[in-house]
Write a protein that holds these residues in place. Structure first.
Motif, PDB file in Angstrom:
ATOM      1  N   SER A  61       1.130   4.078  -3.078  1.00 33.10           N
ATOM      2  CA  SER A  61       0.549   5.383  -2.715  1.00 33.10           C
ATOM      3  C   SER A  61       1.280   6.551  -3.366  1.00 33.10           C
ATOM      4  N   GLN A  78      -5.731   3.320  -6.246  1.00 32.02           N
ATOM      5  CA  GLN A  78      -5.097   2.458  -5.229  1.00 32.02           C
ATOM      6  C   GLN A  78      -6.093   1.419  -4.722  1.00 32.02           C
ATOM      7  N   GLN A  79      -7.322   1.857  -4.457  1.00 32.73           N
ATOM      8  CA  GLN A  79      -8.350   0.947  -3.948  1.00 32.73           C
ATOM      9  C   GLN A  79      -8.682  -0.126  -4.976  1.00 32.73           C
ATOM     10  N   LYS A  80      -8.747   0.284  -6.247  1.00 33.50           N
ATOM     11  CA  LYS A  80      -9.030  -0.683  -7.326  1.00 33.50           C
ATOM     12  C   LYS A  80      -7.937  -1.757  -7.369  1.00 33.50           C
ATOM     13  N   GLY A 100      -6.201   7.902  -4.844  1.00 31.36           N
ATOM     14  CA  GLY A 100      -6.864   7.022  -3.871  1.00 31.36           C
ATOM     15  C   GLY A 100      -7.785   6.003  -4.513  1.00 31.36           C
ATOM     16  N   ALA A 101      -8.572   6.430  -5.500  1.00 31.69           N
ATOM     17  CA  ALA A 101      -9.537   5.520  -6.136  1.00 31.69           C
ATOM     18  C   ALA A 101      -8.801   4.393  -6.860  1.00 31.69           C
ATOM     19  N   LEU A 133      -5.928  -2.680  -4.913  1.00 29.53           N
ATOM     20  CA  LEU A 133      -6.006  -3.529  -3.711  1.00 29.53           C
ATOM     21  C   LEU A 133      -7.147  -4.524  -3.801  1.00 29.53           C
ATOM     22  N   ASP A 134      -8.297  -4.098  -4.322  1.00 23.58           N
ATOM     23  CA  ASP A 134      -9.443  -5.007  -4.469  1.00 23.58           C
ATOM     24  C   ASP A 134      -9.096  -6.162  -5.398  1.00 23.58           C
ATOM     25  N   LYS A 141       0.841  -1.217   0.000  1.00 29.53           N
ATOM     26  CA  LYS A 141       0.000   0.000   0.000  1.00 29.53           C
ATOM     27  C   LYS A 141       0.866   1.253   0.000  1.00 29.53           C
TER      28      LYS A 141
END
Length: 481
Positions: free
Chosen positions: A445, A453-455, A450-451, A457-458, A441
């Protein structure tokens, strides 16, 4: 009159070592859930290490195409950049960013090395082939990683290349050549030919890893090995012949020329042992023989703080360590570049004793300029602990023990702090996995909003769907828009 018998021109059967590698590549089915799950973590971590390497201009200046502006149709994309390169140059780029900070995985034996270096070649070829329309998925990448780890690791278990002055990237070249040969459609015999080409190829000296010649080449040497591997496999695909007795040929073979006449020894047959037992560098970007020493230094830093003391109150530090650490990272005298510092155990211990941290930035010239570091380094000495050396080679343990004994100026001797297994060890995998994800993470970063990064990680967190993802779509997740 008498006649000499000339050299026989009869081509022998290929060396058994070559045949065993090709048989493993083409016939062995990986069915270990532990190996695949560890490989998933390894893939995530290795990509993250590559992205982190891109934050350093010394790394990025080496990247890109040979001729500026070249974009290759269906070429390899390089994570964290907008380059699209031929797979040979792509392998160099990816291999170089992965290795730059000495933060990717490690496997320690008679030889040590970083098996995830092979991802430079594997990802470059998988990505390129997928863009050409071949149905390669992340599952194929993971399987390639498990097999490359295994070949590199099994060749390292009992055979020390460093003792004859050779660098461990020879094993990256051999393992990568074997894995990408199959990806490129070579059959068993062609894979033997390609691997033989890797053994006969010019082998790197370890000069760039050792004082007084330590330098940044150690950070791109694996990228170089990856690119050579892809090049050799592509040459064999075009019909280049192999060298069947490349290892065993009298006078001219690898054993006689480069290995003091000794054949390789093997401890275990090829399976999935190496990936299952690989060491992740989780807490610190530090040469692995020092990881537990750095952890102990953090513990002592906290203890000093509790006592109202600082590193300047230290009179001496004894580092009890393994023989391998004494041989390769016990350095005295000035350290004049990043590559020197991240391979010096007294620097890696001194920094956290003073500052309570060790990060990628701790090795820069600016960080190293603090006079307290060299002052503390001068108070340190290493001693080999024979039991640490024995347990280091024990296949059931593979520990990397270090212990720090600190004496203060006022005569106080602190309790010795011993750490046998680093947090990235198989024995601490449960504790280490969430920390490994946090490391990833942190590494993404710096590059994505942010969006996105979340994609990322998912997607990487869902093992079942990740493995089915086409290889090029996986790479595209990390490409600069």
């Amino acid at each position: 009159m008498f006649s000499h018998g000339g050299e026989s021109t009869l081509r022998p059967e290929p060396d058994k070592v070559l045949q065993d590698i090709a048989d493993y590549i083409h016939s062995y089915k990986i069915d270990s859930p532990l190996a695949f799950e560890t490989a998933r973590l390894c893939l995530i971590d290795t990509i993250g290490c590559g992205l982190e390497g891109l934050r350093f201009p010394e790394c990025t200046k080496l990247l890109g195409p040979v001729v500026e502006g070249t974009i290759v149709p269906n070429g390899t994309k390089v994570p964290g950049t907008n380059y699209q390169l031929d797979p040979i140059r792509g392998a160099f780029n990816i291999g170089t960013i992965i290795r730059w900070l000495d933060f990717n995985d490690c496997f320690l034996a008679a030889e040590w090395g970083h098996p995830s270096d092979n991802l430079g070649a594997i990802l470059a070829v998988a990505d390129h082939l997928a863009r050409q329309g071949q149905p390669l998925t992340v599952h194929d990448i993971l399987e390639g990683m498990i097999k490359a780890h295994e070949i590199q690791g099994c060749l390292a278990l009992l055979n020390s290349y460093n003792r004859v002055g050779l660098d461990h990237v020879v094993l990256v070249k051999v393992a990568s050549t074997a894995v990408v040969s199959k990806m490129l459609g070579l059959n068993r015999d062609q894979t033997i030919d390609a691997v033989s080409q890797a053994w006969v190829d010019g082998q790197s000296l370890r000069t760039y890893r050792h004082a007084p010649n330590t330098g940044p080449r150690k950070s791109w040497a694996a990228g170089d090995a990856c690119s050579r591997a892809v090049n050799l496999a592509l040459l064999v695909k075009k019909g280049e012949k192999g060298l069947p007795s490349v290892l065993t040929a009298k006078t001219w073979g690898f054993y006689d020329v480069l290995f003091k006449g000794k054949p390789f020894e093997f401890q275990i047959p090829y399976g999935s042992y190496v990936m299952e037992n690989v060491l992740f560098k989780i807490s610190y970007p530090a040469e692995f023989h020092a990881q537990t020493a750095v952890e102990a230094a953090h513990i002592i830093h906290a203890k000093l703080k509790e006592m109202g003391k600082t590193a300047e109150d230290i009179k001496s530090v004894r580092i009890r360590t393994q023989e391998a650490a004494v041989r390769i990272i016990d350095k005295q005298g000035p350290l004049d570049n990043f590559a020197d510092r991240d391979h010096a155990i007294n620097y890696m211990v001194a920094y956290p004793l003073i500052f309570g941290e060790l990060t990628s930035d701790s090795y820069t010239d600016a960080s190293a300029a603090d006079p307290r570091i060299d002052a503390l380094r001068a108070k340190m000495y290493c001693v080999e602990d024979k039991s640490f050396s024995v347990d280091y080679h024990d296949p059931a343990k593979r520990s990397i023990g270090n212990a720090l004994l600190v004496e203060l100026n006022d005569g106080t001797v602190l309790d010795e702090v011993e750490v046998e297994y680093p947090v990235g060890h198989k024995r601490r995998r449960e504790e280490g996995t969430p920390l490994l994800i946090n490391k990833f993470k942190r590494h993404i970063s710096h590059h994505f909003d942010g969006a996105h990064q979340q994609k990322i990680l998912d997607i990487v967190s869902n093992a079942a769907s990740l493995t089915k993802m086409p290889a090029h779509e996986f790479t595209d997740l990390f490409v600069k828009p």
